[in-house]
Design a protein around this motif. Structure first.
Motif, PDB file in Angstrom:
ATOM      1  N   PRO A 220      67.070  39.405  49.827  1.00 16.24           N
ATOM      2  CA  PRO A 220      66.782  38.246  48.965  1.00 16.24           C
ATOM      3  C   PRO A 220      66.858  38.567  47.474  1.00 16.24           C
ATOM      4  O   PRO A 220      65.848  38.614  46.785  1.00 16.24           O
ATOM      5  N   THR A 314      64.152  38.761  42.628  1.00  7.68           N
ATOM      6  CA  THR A 314      63.568  38.810  43.976  1.00  7.68           C
ATOM      7  C   THR A 314      62.413  37.799  44.015  1.00  7.68           C
ATOM      8  O   THR A 314      61.914  37.388  42.962  1.00  7.68           O
ATOM      9  N   PRO A 315      61.952  37.446  45.203  1.00 11.41           N
ATOM     10  CA  PRO A 315      60.869  36.451  45.296  1.00 11.41           C
ATOM     11  C   PRO A 315      59.571  36.899  44.613  1.00 11.41           C
ATOM     12  O   PRO A 315      58.799  36.069  44.167  1.00 11.41           O
ATOM     13  N   ASP A 316      59.308  38.211  44.500  1.00  6.88           N
ATOM     14  CA  ASP A 316      58.061  38.643  43.856  1.00  6.88           C
ATOM     15  C   ASP A 316      58.304  39.362  42.525  1.00  6.88           C
ATOM     16  O   ASP A 316      57.378  39.944  41.943  1.00  6.88           O
ATOM     17  N   VAL A 320      63.625  46.179  44.850  1.00  2.00           N
ATOM     18  CA  VAL A 320      63.617  46.649  46.240  1.00  2.00           C
ATOM     19  C   VAL A 320      64.178  48.063  46.191  1.00  2.00           C
ATOM     20  O   VAL A 320      65.342  48.265  45.828  1.00  2.00           O
ATOM     21  N   ARG A 372      58.992  44.602  53.045  1.00  3.90           N
ATOM     22  CA  ARG A 372      57.879  43.755  52.589  1.00  3.90           C
ATOM     23  C   ARG A 372      58.201  42.261  52.729  1.00  3.90           C
ATOM     24  O   ARG A 372      57.302  41.444  52.881  1.00  3.90           O
ATOM     25  N   PHE A 373      59.493  41.932  52.668  1.00  6.07           N
ATOM     26  CA  PHE A 373      59.854  40.505  52.751  1.00  6.07           C
ATOM     27  C   PHE A 373      59.592  39.962  54.163  1.00  6.07           C
ATOM     28  O   PHE A 373      59.103  38.854  54.324  1.00  6.07           O
ATOM     29  N   LEU A 378      54.118  40.635  49.858  1.00  3.78           N
ATOM     30  CA  LEU A 378      54.761  40.635  48.544  1.00  3.78           C
ATOM     31  C   LEU A 378      53.754  41.077  47.471  1.00  3.78           C
ATOM     32  O   LEU A 378      52.549  40.902  47.623  1.00  3.78           O
TER      33      LEU A 378
END
Ligand code: FAD
Length: 385
Positions: A220, A314-316, A320, A372-373, A378
């Motif tokens: 992601p 990334t979402p957070d 990564v 973690r995703f 997160l």
């Protein structure tokens, strides 16, 4: 067919730092594959070059605590300059909630070992940035070892030193397929032949998601356009000024050449590989800019000198880092969410540690893992500009 110990895909600042740090760990049979005719055409060459330790999570702060002193000693250690200028980052708070946020971050930064950060009263802010409108300023925070580097120079320094030690940098070479067997990755196809290796590193910046897709990994990481506007020569802001961040709008600026560089995170921007500069952005950034920095009214801007590049989100908003557990030998160094230049030294160290020894003591790498995703663990970084 070449069979290096490690293939790094992407020759930006991150791929170059990983290559250098691998050589530090004694691993020199390394190949960097870069699809462009020269390095730096991705986000590295578009960056604002800001480096800071003023973050909100321990992992981001630890990445900076390795990286900033590294930039400071860059020339001494690598024999090439990084252009590091310790002019600081000044966060300007105009609301109590900003002050509370800075105070919370300050405590985390100090607990992590940062010694050069301090909380400021409104008068201190006016002293550090006398050019800003300060009638609504409540205070702020300032870290004197934050500042700027020249991203292209630092990338070149890493790459030259790595090449001196035997790393091969192969340009005009685009990875088009990634192969694996039951034991993990086995190699890549490119427009310039095939390369086999049991260790492949994805350092493809904003294109990392596409590249991971070639290996069947759903990563992601989304590209998000960011635009920067330089002014023409302008002497109303000192060339020793720090990066100044107006927390009420997100507008920030720093000295660049004989003028200043203006930035603002447009919340209306949507993900995509958009690399064109939108001229409408100039009015948006100037409106926010003049509000905090009234003298900007007298500055001139030439739209032809402005540019756009891509953040890798990334979402957070943490990168990564490390090996994909379901695909042994496939390592990720992606998703820096606007911090890839400043965290490139730490990223190189962490990846070299993980590749050569399977562990690192620089950060808790498990917190930044790909897994973690899927697990939903997160770790949100909120100090994103
Ligand atoms: C406007 C702007 C301002 C920024 N400001 C800052 C800042 O102040 N501080 C900061 O730390 N960061 C900043 N960033 C973010 C920073 O620039 C990036 O996080 C960083 O450059 C990422 O480096 P990289 O090496 O991972 O990616 P890149 O520099 O994009 O390099 C990736 C390379 O991979 C190559 N590649 C891609 N796919 C393939 C393939 N299939 N085969 C072969 N090669 C491939 C590309 O050609 C590219 O050269 C900014 C970014 C932008 C756009």
């Amino acid at each position: 067919m070449q069979s290096p110990d490690v293939i790094i895909i992407g020759g930006g600042i991150v791929g170059s730092s990983i290559a250098y740090h691998l050589t530090e760990a004694g691993c020199t049979n390394v190949v960097i594959l870069e699809r462009e005719s020269h390095q730096g055409k991705g986000s590295t060459g578009k960056s604002m070059g800001g480096v800071r330790a003023q973050f909100s999570t321990s992992e981001s702060i630890k990445m900076s605590l390795y990286s900033i002193p590294f930039f400071d000693r860059f020339e001494e250690v690598l024999g090439h300059p990084s252009g590091y200028r310790a002019q600081g980052y000044l966060f300007v708070a105009t609301k109590q909630k900003h002050l509370d946020y800075l105070c919370q971050n300050y405590q985390r930064q100090v607990a992590a070992g940062l010694k050069t950060v301090r909380l400021l009263k409104a008068d201190d802010v006016a002293h550090i940035a006398p050019e800003i409108r300060n009638d609504d300023v409540l205070g702020g925070s300032f870290c004197s070892t934050d500042g700027f580097v020249d991203p292209h120079m630092a990338m070149t320094g890493f790459a030259l030193k790595a090449a001196e030690r035997g790393v091969q940098i192969i340009r005009d070479t685009e990875v088009t397929a990634i192969h694996s067997d039951a034991r993990g990755v086995t190699g890549v196809d490119t427009n310039n032949g095939t390369f086999s290796s049991r260790c492949i590193v994805n350092a493809a910046g904003a294109w990392a998601g596409n590249l991971a897709g070639l290996a069947g990994v759903d990563l992601p990481v989304e590209p998000l356009r960011r635009m920067l506007v330089p002014t023409e020569p302008f002497d109303k802001v000192a060339h020793t000024s720090p990066m100044v961040v107006d927390m009420s709008t997100g507008f920030h600026y720093r000295p660049e050449g004989r003028g200043i560089l203006l930035a603002w995170n447009d919340p209306e921007e949507t993900p995509g590989f958009k690399l064109n500069f939108d001229r409408g952005f100039i009015e948006k950034v100037l409106t926010r800019g003049v509000d905090r920095l009234p003298c900007l009214d007298e500055a001139e801007v030439n739209p032809k000198r402005a540019w756009a590049g891509l953040y890798e989100m990334t979402p957070d908003h943490h990168p990564v880092l490390g090996e994909v557990k379901s695909l042994p030998g496939f390592f990720l160094a992606n998703g820096f969410s606007g911090h890839g230049v400043m965290h490139s030294p730490a990223t190189g160290r962490v990846l070299a540690d993980l590749i050569t020894t399977g562990r690192t003591d620089l950060i808790d790498a498990g917190l930044l893992s790909f897994e973690r995703f899927a697990s939903g663990n997160l770790l949100h970084e909120t100090a994103v500009l």
